[in-house]
Design an enzyme around this catalytic site. Structure first.
Site, short mmCIF file in Angstrom:
data_model
loop_
_atom_site.label_atom_id
_atom_site.label_comp_id
_atom_site.label_asym_id
_atom_site.label_seq_id
_atom_site.Cartn_x
_atom_site.Cartn_y
_atom_site.Cartn_z
N SER A 148 -7.65 -6.04 -8.95
CA SER A 148 -7.32 -5.31 -10.17
C SER A 148 -8.16 -5.76 -11.37
O SER A 148 -8.26 -6.95 -11.67
CB SER A 148 -5.84 -5.47 -10.49
OG SER A 148 -5.55 -4.79 -11.69
N THR A 201 1.03 -0.26 -9.51
CA THR A 201 -0.04 0.24 -8.65
C THR A 201 0.41 0.22 -7.19
O THR A 201 1.59 -0.01 -6.90
CB THR A 201 -1.37 -0.52 -8.93
OG1 THR A 201 -2.41 0.14 -8.23
CG2 THR A 201 -1.31 -1.99 -8.54
N LYS A 259 3.99 3.00 -6.71
CA LYS A 259 4.01 4.07 -7.72
C LYS A 259 5.13 5.10 -7.53
O LYS A 259 5.57 5.70 -8.51
CB LYS A 259 2.66 4.80 -7.74
CG LYS A 259 1.55 3.99 -8.38
CD LYS A 259 0.28 4.83 -8.47
CE LYS A 259 -0.86 4.03 -9.04
NZ LYS A 259 -2.07 4.84 -9.25
N ASN A 311 2.66 5.28 -13.04
CA ASN A 311 1.76 4.12 -13.07
C ASN A 311 1.95 3.28 -14.35
O ASN A 311 1.38 2.21 -14.47
CB ASN A 311 0.29 4.54 -12.93
CG ASN A 311 -0.29 5.06 -14.22
OD1 ASN A 311 0.41 5.66 -15.03
ND2 ASN A 311 -1.57 4.83 -14.43
N ASP A 348 -2.80 8.42 -14.85
CA ASP A 348 -3.99 8.53 -13.99
C ASP A 348 -4.74 9.85 -14.21
O ASP A 348 -5.96 9.88 -14.36
CB ASP A 348 -3.60 8.42 -12.51
CG ASP A 348 -3.24 7.01 -12.10
OD1 ASP A 348 -3.76 6.06 -12.72
OD2 ASP A 348 -2.43 6.85 -11.17
N GLY A 371 -9.64 15.75 -1.14
CA GLY A 371 -8.57 14.76 -1.00
C GLY A 371 -7.22 15.41 -1.23
O GLY A 371 -7.15 16.57 -1.69
N ALA A 415 -4.00 9.97 -5.91
CA ALA A 415 -4.93 10.19 -7.02
C ALA A 415 -5.17 11.69 -7.21
O ALA A 415 -5.20 12.20 -8.34
CB ALA A 415 -6.23 9.46 -6.76
N ASN A 467 -8.91 18.91 2.12
CA ASN A 467 -8.59 17.57 2.62
C ASN A 467 -8.78 17.51 4.13
O ASN A 467 -8.60 18.50 4.83
CB ASN A 467 -7.13 17.24 2.28
CG ASN A 467 -6.80 15.78 2.51
OD1 ASN A 467 -7.54 14.92 2.05
ND2 ASN A 467 -5.73 15.50 3.21
N TYR A 485 -15.45 4.00 -8.11
CA TYR A 485 -16.29 3.34 -9.12
C TYR A 485 -17.06 2.13 -8.59
O TYR A 485 -17.78 1.48 -9.34
CB TYR A 485 -15.48 2.97 -10.37
CG TYR A 485 -14.31 2.04 -10.14
CD1 TYR A 485 -13.03 2.54 -10.01
CD2 TYR A 485 -14.51 0.67 -10.04
CE1 TYR A 485 -11.96 1.70 -9.80
CE2 TYR A 485 -13.44 -0.19 -9.83
CZ TYR A 485 -12.17 0.34 -9.71
OH TYR A 485 -11.10 -0.50 -9.48
N GLY A 488 -16.76 7.20 -11.96
CA GLY A 488 -15.35 6.86 -11.73
C GLY A 488 -14.78 5.83 -12.70
O GLY A 488 -13.58 5.85 -12.98
P1 ATR Z 1 -4.90 7.57 -3.15
O1 ATR Z 1 -3.46 7.38 -3.46
O2 ATR Z 1 -5.79 6.53 -3.77
O3 ATR Z 1 -5.38 8.95 -3.42
P2 ATR Z 1 -4.43 7.97 -0.32
O4 ATR Z 1 -3.11 8.57 -0.59
O5 ATR Z 1 -4.54 6.96 0.77
O6 ATR Z 1 -5.04 7.24 -1.60
O7 ATR Z 1 -5.47 9.15 -0.07
C1 ATR Z 1 -6.77 8.94 0.35
C2 ATR Z 1 -7.46 10.29 0.50
O8 ATR Z 1 -8.77 10.06 1.05
C3 ATR Z 1 -6.76 11.24 1.45
O9 ATR Z 1 -6.94 12.55 0.99
C4 ATR Z 1 -7.50 10.99 2.76
O10 ATR Z 1 -7.45 12.06 3.68
P3 ATR Z 1 -6.22 12.23 4.72
O11 ATR Z 1 -5.10 12.86 3.92
O12 ATR Z 1 -6.74 13.11 5.77
O13 ATR Z 1 -5.89 10.86 5.19
C5 ATR Z 1 -8.90 10.83 2.25
N1 ATR Z 1 -9.77 10.10 3.18
C6 ATR Z 1 -9.76 8.78 3.45
N2 ATR Z 1 -10.71 8.47 4.36
C7 ATR Z 1 -11.35 9.63 4.65
C8 ATR Z 1 -12.45 9.99 5.49
N3 ATR Z 1 -13.09 9.07 6.23
N4 ATR Z 1 -12.85 11.28 5.52
C9 ATR Z 1 -12.23 12.21 4.77
N5 ATR Z 1 -11.18 11.94 3.95
C10 ATR Z 1 -10.76 10.68 3.89
#
Ligand code: ATR
Length: 284
Positions: free
Chosen positions: A20, A67, A71, A92, A107, A132, A136, A156, A230, A251
């Site tokens: 952090s 964090t 959260k 957060n 966020d 995604g 986040a 996603n 970032y 980022g």
């Molecule tokens: P955060 O809370 O930081 O957003 P998270 O909830 O773990 O973290 O989400 C991570 C995101 O990155 C998700 O959308 C994840 O896709 P999945 O929902 O399919 O898991 C995506 N992600 C992580 N690794 C990935 C990869 N190798 N290729 C594509 N998407 C990925």
């Protein structure tokens, strides 16, 4: 920094916390503003969260950050939750006032500030393609919807998560959000219709700095390309975008601006953003 009997406390609750940058950023900000407060890292295991939040409420804390992985869970220990945080479904930042705890989510606002500061344009009326569907992405997409983005595509790896997030956005705002299959033609069509592209996945993060969440051929001129990763500062996605002369958004500013919003909620004064930038840049 002088610590005395009047010193107030703030903290970040998470597990683990070793990466952090928040303690550094906030302590520099408090020092710069001569605000008698310190910010400490509190490593809290999930099973201890309730007890720790309760104890914080009994001490000289003016608030705290939350964090991963707390959260969502923290919400059940608070007296009140702000509307945007409620819609996002995660908190957060917690403000403690008159013995009451109120939760916020800065966020998405942090991201929005970094975007608008960089592009000098409001997001209102813009079409956005987001990669995604995690926490986040949820914070960012809901904040963009609240600020009147015209269309939000969610793409996603796990399509069901994209569908579910779009349903939630559309239930809280007008029907502006559409899920996109992570397949070339589907992504191409949605990106061609978009003004802004945002990566909220972890793809491209150190040590996998040579990876990008999408092929360069899907990018187009005039697209604003943002990455919330970032580390590294300029991800592969941002390098690809820069090669096409796209406007790029880093980022790190999101991290600083979400912290600046929390600082303002706790202290009632504008955060010294430049001081906070300097603190994180010298350590990232
Ligand atoms: P955060 O809370 O930081 O957003 P998270 O909830 O773990 O973290 O989400 C991570 C995101 O990155 C998700 O959308 C994840 O896709 P999945 O929902 O399919 O898991 C995506 N992600 C992580 N690794 C990935 C990869 N190798 N290729 C594509 N998407 C990925």
């Amino acid at each position: 920094m002088k610590i005395d009997g009047n010193t107030k406390l703030t903290a970040v609750l998470g597990y683990p916390l070793s990466h952090s940058l928040s303690p550094l950023m906030h302590n520099e900000a408090f020092k710069h503003c001569s605000f008698n407060c310190i910010y400490i890292p509190l490593e809290v295991k999930p099973e201890d969260l309730g007890a720790v939040v309760k104890a914080i409420g009994r001490m000289n804390f003016i608030g705290f950050n939350v964090t991963v992985p707390h959260k969502v869970e923290v919400m059940k220990y608070l007296d009140e939750v702000d509307k945007l945080a409620d819609i996002i479904g995660a908190v957060n930042t917690v403000v403690i006032k008159d013995g009451k705890m109120k939760g916020y989510n800065t966020d998405g606002i942090g991201f929005l500030k970094s975007l608008e500061e960089s592009t000098k344009q409001p997001v209102e009326g813009r079409k956005v393609f987001i990669l995604g569907a995690g926490g986040a992405c949820r914070a960012i997409s809901m904040t963009l919807a609240m600020n009147k983005a015209e269309r939000i595509y969610i793409c996603n790896r796990t399509y069901e998560r994209a569908e579910s997030l779009c349903r939630d956005i559309n239930a809280n705002f007008t029907s502006i959000s559409l899920p996109v299959l992570m397949e070339y033609e589907n992504m191409k069509e949605a990106i061609e219709d978009s003004d802004i592209l945002i990566n909220t996945t972890t793809v491209g993060m150190y040590p996998h700095s040579d990876e990008s969440p999408l092929p360069k051929s899907l990018l187009k001129e005039n697209l604003i390309v943002c990455d919330i990763v970032y580390n590294p500062k300029k991800t592969k996605l941002l390098k690809d975008a820069e090669a096409l002369e796209c406007k790029i958004v880093f980022g790190l500013p999101m991290l600083v601006y979400q912290g600046a919003e929390a600082f303002k909620l706790w202290t009632g004064i504008e955060a010294p953003v430049n001081v906070m930038f300097k603190a994180v840049e010298s350590n990232s």
